[in-house]
Design a protein around this motif. Structure first.
Motif, short mmCIF file in Angstrom:
data_model
loop_
_atom_site.label_atom_id
_atom_site.label_comp_id
_atom_site.label_asym_id
_atom_site.label_seq_id
_atom_site.Cartn_x
_atom_site.Cartn_y
_atom_site.Cartn_z
N THR A 206 0.81 -1.22 0.00
CA THR A 206 0.00 0.00 0.00
C THR A 206 0.84 1.27 0.00
OG1 THR A 206 -0.14 -0.02 2.41
CG2 THR A 206 -1.92 -1.13 1.19
N ASP A 207 2.13 1.15 0.30
CA ASP A 207 2.97 2.34 0.38
C ASP A 207 4.43 1.94 0.21
OD1 ASP A 207 3.27 5.26 1.08
OD2 ASP A 207 4.45 4.43 2.72
N VAL A 208 5.18 2.73 -0.58
CA VAL A 208 6.61 2.53 -0.74
C VAL A 208 7.29 3.88 -0.60
CG1 VAL A 208 8.46 1.77 -2.30
CG2 VAL A 208 6.27 0.56 -2.30
N GLN A 209 8.38 3.88 0.14
CA GLN A 209 9.22 5.06 0.27
C GLN A 209 10.65 4.66 -0.08
OE1 GLN A 209 8.80 6.49 4.26
NE2 GLN A 209 6.63 6.99 4.01
N VAL A 210 11.40 5.60 -0.62
CA VAL A 210 12.79 5.34 -0.99
C VAL A 210 13.66 6.42 -0.34
CG1 VAL A 210 12.64 6.65 -3.17
CG2 VAL A 210 14.37 4.83 -2.91
N LYS A 211 14.88 6.03 -0.04
CA LYS A 211 15.83 6.97 0.56
C LYS A 211 17.19 6.67 -0.04
CE LYS A 211 17.14 8.43 5.26
NZ LYS A 211 18.45 8.86 4.97
N GLY A 212 17.76 7.66 -0.71
CA GLY A 212 19.12 7.53 -1.21
C GLY A 212 20.09 7.84 -0.08
N ASP A 213 21.34 7.42 -0.20
CA ASP A 213 22.28 7.65 0.89
C ASP A 213 22.65 9.12 1.05
OD1 ASP A 213 23.81 7.74 -1.41
OD2 ASP A 213 25.31 6.30 -0.72
N ASN A 214 22.34 9.96 0.05
CA ASN A 214 22.59 11.40 0.16
C ASN A 214 21.38 12.17 0.69
OD1 ASN A 214 25.14 11.01 -0.90
ND2 ASN A 214 24.49 11.45 -3.00
N GLU A 215 20.28 11.46 0.92
CA GLU A 215 19.03 12.10 1.34
C GLU A 215 18.86 12.03 2.85
OE1 GLU A 215 17.21 13.63 -1.01
OE2 GLU A 215 18.71 12.91 -2.43
N VAL A 216 18.28 13.08 3.41
CA VAL A 216 17.98 13.11 4.84
C VAL A 216 16.60 12.53 5.08
CG1 VAL A 216 17.67 14.61 6.85
CG2 VAL A 216 19.45 15.12 5.16
N LYS A 217 15.66 12.85 4.18
CA LYS A 217 14.27 12.42 4.36
C LYS A 217 13.92 11.29 3.40
CE LYS A 217 12.27 16.25 3.39
NZ LYS A 217 11.32 17.33 3.18
N TRP A 218 12.87 10.57 3.79
CA TRP A 218 12.30 9.54 2.92
C TRP A 218 11.50 10.22 1.82
CZ3 TRP A 218 13.31 4.46 3.21
CH2 TRP A 218 13.89 3.98 4.39
N SER B 284 23.17 4.68 -3.07
CA SER B 284 22.63 3.39 -2.63
C SER B 284 21.19 3.65 -2.20
CB SER B 284 23.47 2.80 -1.49
OG SER B 284 23.30 3.54 -0.31
N LEU B 285 20.33 2.68 -2.44
CA LEU B 285 18.90 2.89 -2.20
C LEU B 285 18.38 2.00 -1.08
CD1 LEU B 285 17.58 3.04 -5.87
CD2 LEU B 285 18.41 4.90 -4.42
N THR B 286 17.60 2.61 -0.21
CA THR B 286 16.90 1.92 0.87
C THR B 286 15.41 2.06 0.60
OG1 THR B 286 18.65 2.38 2.46
CG2 THR B 286 16.46 1.90 3.36
#
Length: 186
Positions: free
Chosen positions: A118-130, A151-153
């Motif tokens: 129902t929901d997906v969020q991504v965070k790169g290693d250079n990002e502070v927020k989702w 790199s992706l989370t």
């Protein structure tokens, strides 16, 4: 039944309904299927004569080897009983990344537990927020945020409310067209 493709990934137990009579396999065996796509409607035909996918009719289109587990080949189309069941998947949630440097499209699949996302969020290693991703269709999720070289989370929420975070599942040198495996629901 697939809630405009939002239930793709959910698992169902199917068995031949008693009203199918001798067309059912003896002992009423069942099979577990994962909803993977939407059956296209055919409004030129009635729901009882070829328009099997016409709303609001619910329909499972399964291949012959699966069909033969629950019914006789001569039956062709049989009424079924079904219920939603948890998805038991081997391995982790899989993320297939496609798109281009300005548009990232991620297919989220092999999801255990509820199975549907129902929901997906991504965070790169250079990002502070989702970064929230939006549903493109089915279990394909998109963003216009540039993610190449990071790199992706991914954080995935299933329809039962549970979340799973797969930290740095795609390395900095990830490529479009590749699949990465993360942490799954039990």
């Amino acid at each position: 039944m697939f809630n405009n493709a939002q239930t793709c990934g959910a698992c169902f137990e199917i068995k031949c309904a008693p009203e199918a009579g001798p067309n059912c396999k003896p002992g009423q065996p069942s099979l577990i299927v994962t909803a993977t796509n939407l059956c296209p409607p055919n409004f030129a035909q009635s729901a009882d004569d070829g328009g099997w996918c016409n709303p609001p009719r619910e329909h499972f289109d399964i291949d012959q080897p699966a069909f033969l587990q629950i019914a006789e080949y001569k039956a062709g189309i049989v009424p079924v009983q079904y219920r939603r069941v948890p998805c038991n998947k081997k391995g982790g949630i899989k993320f297939t990344i496609t798109g281009n440097p300005y548009f990232t499209l991620v297919l989220v699949w092999n999801v255990g537990g509820a199975g549907d996302v129902t929901d997906v969020q991504v965070k790169g290693d250079n990002e502070v927020k989702w970064t929230p991703m939006t549903r493109n269709w089915g279990q394909k999720w998109q963003t216009n945020v540039k993610l190449v070289g990071e790199s992706l989370t991914f954080r995935v929420r299933a329809s039962d409310g549970r979340s799973s975070t797969s930290w740095h599942v795609a390395p900095k040198d990830w490529q479009f067209g590749q699949t990465y495996q993360g942490k799954n629901f039990k």
